[in-house]
Design an enzyme around this catalytic site. Sequence first.
Site, short mmCIF file in Angstrom:
data_model
loop_
_atom_site.label_atom_id
_atom_site.label_comp_id
_atom_site.label_asym_id
_atom_site.label_seq_id
_atom_site.Cartn_x
_atom_site.Cartn_y
_atom_site.Cartn_z
N CYS A 251 3.37 3.18 10.33
CA CYS A 251 2.26 4.16 10.29
C CYS A 251 1.60 4.11 8.92
CB CYS A 251 2.77 5.57 10.59
SG CYS A 251 3.93 5.71 11.96
N ALA A 253 -1.49 2.95 7.52
CA ALA A 253 -2.88 3.16 7.10
C ALA A 253 -3.05 4.54 6.47
CB ALA A 253 -3.81 2.98 8.29
N PRO A 254 -3.90 4.64 5.43
CA PRO A 254 -4.81 3.63 4.87
C PRO A 254 -4.20 2.70 3.84
CG PRO A 254 -5.20 5.72 3.80
CD PRO A 254 -4.14 5.99 4.83
N GLY A 255 -2.89 2.80 3.59
CA GLY A 255 -2.23 1.79 2.79
C GLY A 255 -1.90 2.16 1.36
N GLY A 256 -2.08 3.42 0.99
CA GLY A 256 -1.77 3.82 -0.38
C GLY A 256 -0.31 3.60 -0.74
N CYS A 372 3.28 14.87 6.03
CA CYS A 372 2.45 15.70 5.15
C CYS A 372 2.32 17.08 5.80
CB CYS A 372 1.10 15.06 4.87
SG CYS A 372 0.13 14.63 6.33
#
Length: 425
Positions: A251, A253-256, A372
């Site tokens: 899961c 994305a966005p890849g931070g 989150c």
Amino acid sequence: MIKTQLIAVSIVSKVLTGSSLTAVLHECWQQHTTLSSQQKGAIQDFSYGVLRFYGQLAEILAILLSKSLHDKKIYYLLLIGLYQLLYSKLPAYTVVNQAVAASQSLTSGKSIQGLVNAVLRSFIRQKEKLLAKAAEKEVSLYSHPQWWIDKLRVQYPQHFHAILNADNKRPPMTLRVNQGKISVTAYQQLLSDNSMESRLIWPEALLLKKPVGVEKLPGFNDGLVSVQDAGAQLAAPLLDVHQGMRVLDACAAPGGKSGHLLELTDISLTILDNHKTRLTQVKQNLDRLQKRAAGIVCGDAAHPDAWWDGKLFDRILADVPCSASGVVCRHPDIKWLRRESDLHKFSVQQQAILHALWQILARNGKLLYVTCSIFPEENKLQIEQFLQQHSDARIEPLSEPEIQDGQLLPDSQHDGFFYTRLHKR
């Protein structure tokens, strides 16, 4: 300003009828390609502001209106006008005049223009009295749905006031320094040289005093720094990766977090997400950081048979889908789009992902479960349920003092997250 008000009316209308604010704004920028950066900023301010304080603004408007307003566009225009009068620095007469002028574009009836003028001027005259009256209701006082307030009061009796207030603040802008390229001290000096004040929160996290566009950040395009919430920056270090390990970011994305993992040490990282378009953004982020993943895969974390190559992973980062109740300051629409029943739907999905990923984790491996969210149904209770069904799993203690029983609560410096590291015995 009138054009920005009208576009914001359309955005707020779409969101309050069920659309994501992020998606609606993306659609707006594609549709209105000639908007200036100043106009875009105003549209975002009106849209985010009305949604952030919707509970308060809607209650004030209900008091001001003698009967329900059937024209929803005028209703949203009045909410924007109230938001400006309460939270912007524009002169009151300018706000009223622009709202009246905007109403002319929405309807030809002069009675409506008179209503807009009368309602906003009435608010100006009775501002303090109306604010006090509206604050008598919790939905207005905290600008959250009642079910959300009631749940937090039970789950966090000592902290629910602070959580609700943190949700309504403007989000901080925090940077993650790529220490493989530059030290935190050196980058902080670069910021100072460019008249940007910052302060250190955590080892790699710099909080900017004033948010700026990424194009203004020194060395951003060269991968010296990334924009990432301080709470989210805890994920990669907590996964406890070491050189040469085979790692899965599920899961992703966005890849931070993917980028952060690759900055920490040399690992074989597989990046997984079930949104193909969002994986494009992941690749762009890695290209900017000049990092390379072992594989970028489009697939469902709950069904590894469709994408897994059969080789077990030493570490798995499971940042699972959730209510996003910990990032409300960045996404104020979440408060009004979520329903309490959604928590059960997310919990079922989370449990399915946990069970599936556990099967592809090597013995003595570690899985970091992340949300989150601040709701225990998606966090602590999920882990308790999982442990009952997996005797080979144990929780490893986390040393970060900010995390209490796995939970990082949102405040003025960071969003809310839940972290649990599971060791496979």
